[in-house]
Design a protein around this motif. Sequence first.
Motif, PDB file in Angstrom:
ATOM      1  N   UNK A   1      30.347  22.447 130.273  1.00  0.00           N
ATOM      2  CA  UNK A   1      29.532  21.254 130.047  1.00  0.00           C
ATOM      3  C   UNK A   1      30.362  20.204 129.322  1.00  0.00           C
ATOM      4  N   UNK A   2      30.498  19.034 129.941  1.00  0.00           N
ATOM      5  CA  UNK A   2      31.250  17.937 129.336  1.00  0.00           C
ATOM      6  C   UNK A   2      30.401  16.667 129.330  1.00  0.00           C
ATOM      7  N   UNK A   3      30.730  15.777 128.405  1.00  0.00           N
ATOM      8  CA  UNK A   3      29.981  14.539 128.241  1.00  0.00           C
ATOM      9  C   UNK A   3      30.697  13.381 128.910  1.00  0.00           C
ATOM     10  N   UNK A   4      29.920  12.429 129.390  1.00  0.00           N
ATOM     11  CA  UNK A   4      30.459  11.177 129.905  1.00  0.00           C
ATOM     12  C   UNK A   4      29.673  10.038 129.287  1.00  0.00           C
ATOM     13  N   UNK A   5      30.367   9.086 128.713  1.00  0.00           N
ATOM     14  CA  UNK A   5      29.705   7.927 128.144  1.00  0.00           C
ATOM     15  C   UNK A   5      29.023   7.139 129.251  1.00  0.00           C
ATOM     16  N   UNK A   6      27.740   6.828 129.038  1.00  0.00           N
ATOM     17  CA  UNK A   6      26.949   6.097 130.032  1.00  0.00           C
ATOM     18  C   UNK A   6      26.092   5.067 129.296  1.00  0.00           C
ATOM     19  N   UNK A   7      26.720   4.048 128.736  1.00  0.00           N
ATOM     20  CA  UNK A   7      26.019   3.130 127.830  1.00  0.00           C
ATOM     21  C   UNK A   7      25.144   2.116 128.551  1.00  0.00           C
ATOM     22  N   UNK A   8      24.319   1.452 127.757  1.00  0.00           N
ATOM     23  CA  UNK A   8      23.431   0.411 128.266  1.00  0.00           C
ATOM     24  C   UNK A   8      22.019   0.648 127.785  1.00  0.00           C
ATOM     25  N   UNK A   9      21.495   1.842 128.096  1.00  0.00           N
ATOM     26  CA  UNK A   9      20.177   2.179 127.559  1.00  0.00           C
ATOM     27  C   UNK A   9      20.227   2.138 126.040  1.00  0.00           C
TER      28      UNK A   9
ATOM     29  N   UNK B   1      23.318  -1.465 131.351  1.00  0.00           N
ATOM     30  CA  UNK B   1      22.511  -0.341 131.826  1.00  0.00           C
ATOM     31  C   UNK B   1      22.448  -0.315 133.351  1.00  0.00           C
ATOM     32  N   UNK B   2      22.317  -1.479 133.962  1.00  0.00           N
ATOM     33  CA  UNK B   2      22.285  -1.547 135.427  1.00  0.00           C
ATOM     34  C   UNK B   2      23.625  -1.112 136.022  1.00  0.00           C
ATOM     35  N   UNK B   3      24.732  -1.546 135.414  1.00  0.00           N
ATOM     36  CA  UNK B   3      26.053  -1.137 135.900  1.00  0.00           C
ATOM     37  C   UNK B   3      26.238   0.367 135.754  1.00  0.00           C
ATOM     38  N   UNK B   4      25.741   0.920 134.660  1.00  0.00           N
ATOM     39  CA  UNK B   4      25.838   2.365 134.443  1.00  0.00           C
ATOM     40  C   UNK B   4      25.003   3.120 135.465  1.00  0.00           C
ATOM     41  N   UNK B   5      23.807   2.638 135.775  1.00  0.00           N
ATOM     42  CA  UNK B   5      22.991   3.285 136.802  1.00  0.00           C
ATOM     43  C   UNK B   5      23.753   3.358 138.119  1.00  0.00           C
ATOM     44  N   UNK B   6      24.375   2.244 138.490  1.00  0.00           N
ATOM     45  CA  UNK B   6      25.159   2.229 139.725  1.00  0.00           C
ATOM     46  C   UNK B   6      26.293   3.257 139.665  1.00  0.00           C
ATOM     47  N   UNK B   7      27.017   3.272 138.576  1.00  0.00           N
ATOM     48  CA  UNK B   7      28.165   4.174 138.445  1.00  0.00           C
ATOM     49  C   UNK B   7      27.736   5.631 138.525  1.00  0.00           C
ATOM     50  N   UNK B   8      26.722   5.994 137.751  1.00  0.00           N
ATOM     51  CA  UNK B   8      26.294   7.397 137.671  1.00  0.00           C
ATOM     52  C   UNK B   8      25.680   7.854 138.984  1.00  0.00           C
ATOM     53  N   UNK B   9      24.791   7.063 139.559  1.00  0.00           N
ATOM     54  CA  UNK B   9      24.094   7.525 140.760  1.00  0.00           C
ATOM     55  C   UNK B   9      24.922   7.344 142.031  1.00  0.00           C
ATOM     56  N   UNK B  10      25.899   6.443 142.022  1.00  0.00           N
ATOM     57  CA  UNK B  10      26.874   6.434 143.114  1.00  0.00           C
ATOM     58  C   UNK B  10      27.620   7.762 143.143  1.00  0.00           C
ATOM     59  N   UNK B  11      28.028   8.237 141.969  1.00  0.00           N
ATOM     60  CA  UNK B  11      28.743   9.510 141.875  1.00  0.00           C
ATOM     61  C   UNK B  11      27.871  10.672 142.335  1.00  0.00           C
ATOM     62  N   UNK B  12      26.621  10.705 141.876  1.00  0.00           N
ATOM     63  CA  UNK B  12      25.722  11.807 142.219  1.00  0.00           C
ATOM     64  C   UNK B  12      25.414  11.813 143.719  1.00  0.00           C
ATOM     65  N   UNK B  13      25.196  10.620 144.292  1.00  0.00           N
ATOM     66  CA  UNK B  13      24.906  10.537 145.726  1.00  0.00           C
ATOM     67  C   UNK B  13      26.137  10.894 146.553  1.00  0.00           C
ATOM     68  N   UNK B  14      27.292  10.403 146.155  1.00  0.00           N
ATOM     69  CA  UNK B  14      28.521  10.668 146.908  1.00  0.00           C
ATOM     70  C   UNK B  14      28.880  12.145 146.887  1.00  0.00           C
ATOM     71  N   UNK B  15      28.762  12.761 145.720  1.00  0.00           N
ATOM     72  CA  UNK B  15      29.117  14.180 145.568  1.00  0.00           C
ATOM     73  C   UNK B  15      27.992  15.117 145.988  1.00  0.00           C
ATOM     74  N   UNK B  16      26.819  14.565 146.287  1.00  0.00           N
ATOM     75  CA  UNK B  16      25.660  15.350 146.744  1.00  0.00           C
ATOM     76  C   UNK B  16      25.352  16.486 145.759  1.00  0.00           C
ATOM     77  N   UNK B  17      25.275  16.124 144.496  1.00  0.00           N
ATOM     78  CA  UNK B  17      24.979  17.110 143.457  1.00  0.00           C
ATOM     79  C   UNK B  17      23.613  16.825 142.850  1.00  0.00           C
ATOM     80  N   UNK B  18      23.095  17.803 142.155  1.00  0.00           N
ATOM     81  CA  UNK B  18      21.775  17.684 141.533  1.00  0.00           C
ATOM     82  C   UNK B  18      21.853  16.876 140.244  1.00  0.00           C
TER      83      UNK B  18
END
Length: 290
Positions: free
Chosen positions: A187-195, A241-258
Amino acid sequence: MDATTQPQFNQFKLGSYRFTVFKDGASIGEKAYETFGANQKLETVQELLARNFLPTDKFINSYAPTLIDTGSDVILVDTGFGEGGRARGSGQFRDGLKAAGYSPDDITLVALTHLHGDHIGGLMEAGTPAFKNARYVIGQIEYDFWTDKAREATPAEGGHKAVLANVVPLAENATFIGDGGKVAGGITAMLAPGHTPGHMVFHVESEGKRLVATGDTANHYIVSLQKPDWEVRFDADKTQAAATRRKVFDMIATDRIAFLGYHMPFPAVGFVETYEDGYRFVPKTYQFDL
């Protein structure tokens, strides 16, 4: 208005790790268009909600603290409201923990995505640490922001006081991490600021299976995902926060992970695929059972 009265939990496996997602409670909010899509016309938000078979005025917000049992650690990701929320029907995590066969003393590590009240309220119980055998992992940026006296006499003062009461007393047993920091094995952390300034998401991997605990990166399963650029009232820095949403969910959608989103519909776990100018939420069914 309380939208739930009984504790609920849902269990599944990711590789060798056992997840237990708890419903700490749920609340009904008024005027969804003032919270989600705050920079859009009322009619625009209402049309999106109606198109997705949702009421256009009210919404339900639920809260999903999660236990990850790795075999060597029992890790709690966020805590719910705790005793302060029980008068409103929240703070049910503690009862859910017992129903799932765990006790507060079983928890060896508490990892916090950020330090809003619905994520840290369960850290203390009757003025003492709720998880007496636990150590803590907290984002350094987040902790520094909320403990700074500069928050006094600002709209963030309530959050500042909550952190002083619930988090600061535990600091001597805490590890403070940044982007890429290790939470525990796998388990590793990734900074996802904005919220919030130091908001983090947690990447979990076991036996080649992956999941991201996204915290409050997205607060609504329709609006925040289908329209990730729309402003959310709860986000401190709405552009970031909007830029972070794009970054995080682009990764999740591209990698097809939960992913596990703290405010997604219970049990708060699912997948996303790209859809129009955003993403479509696909709730989990039996993917983890086979």
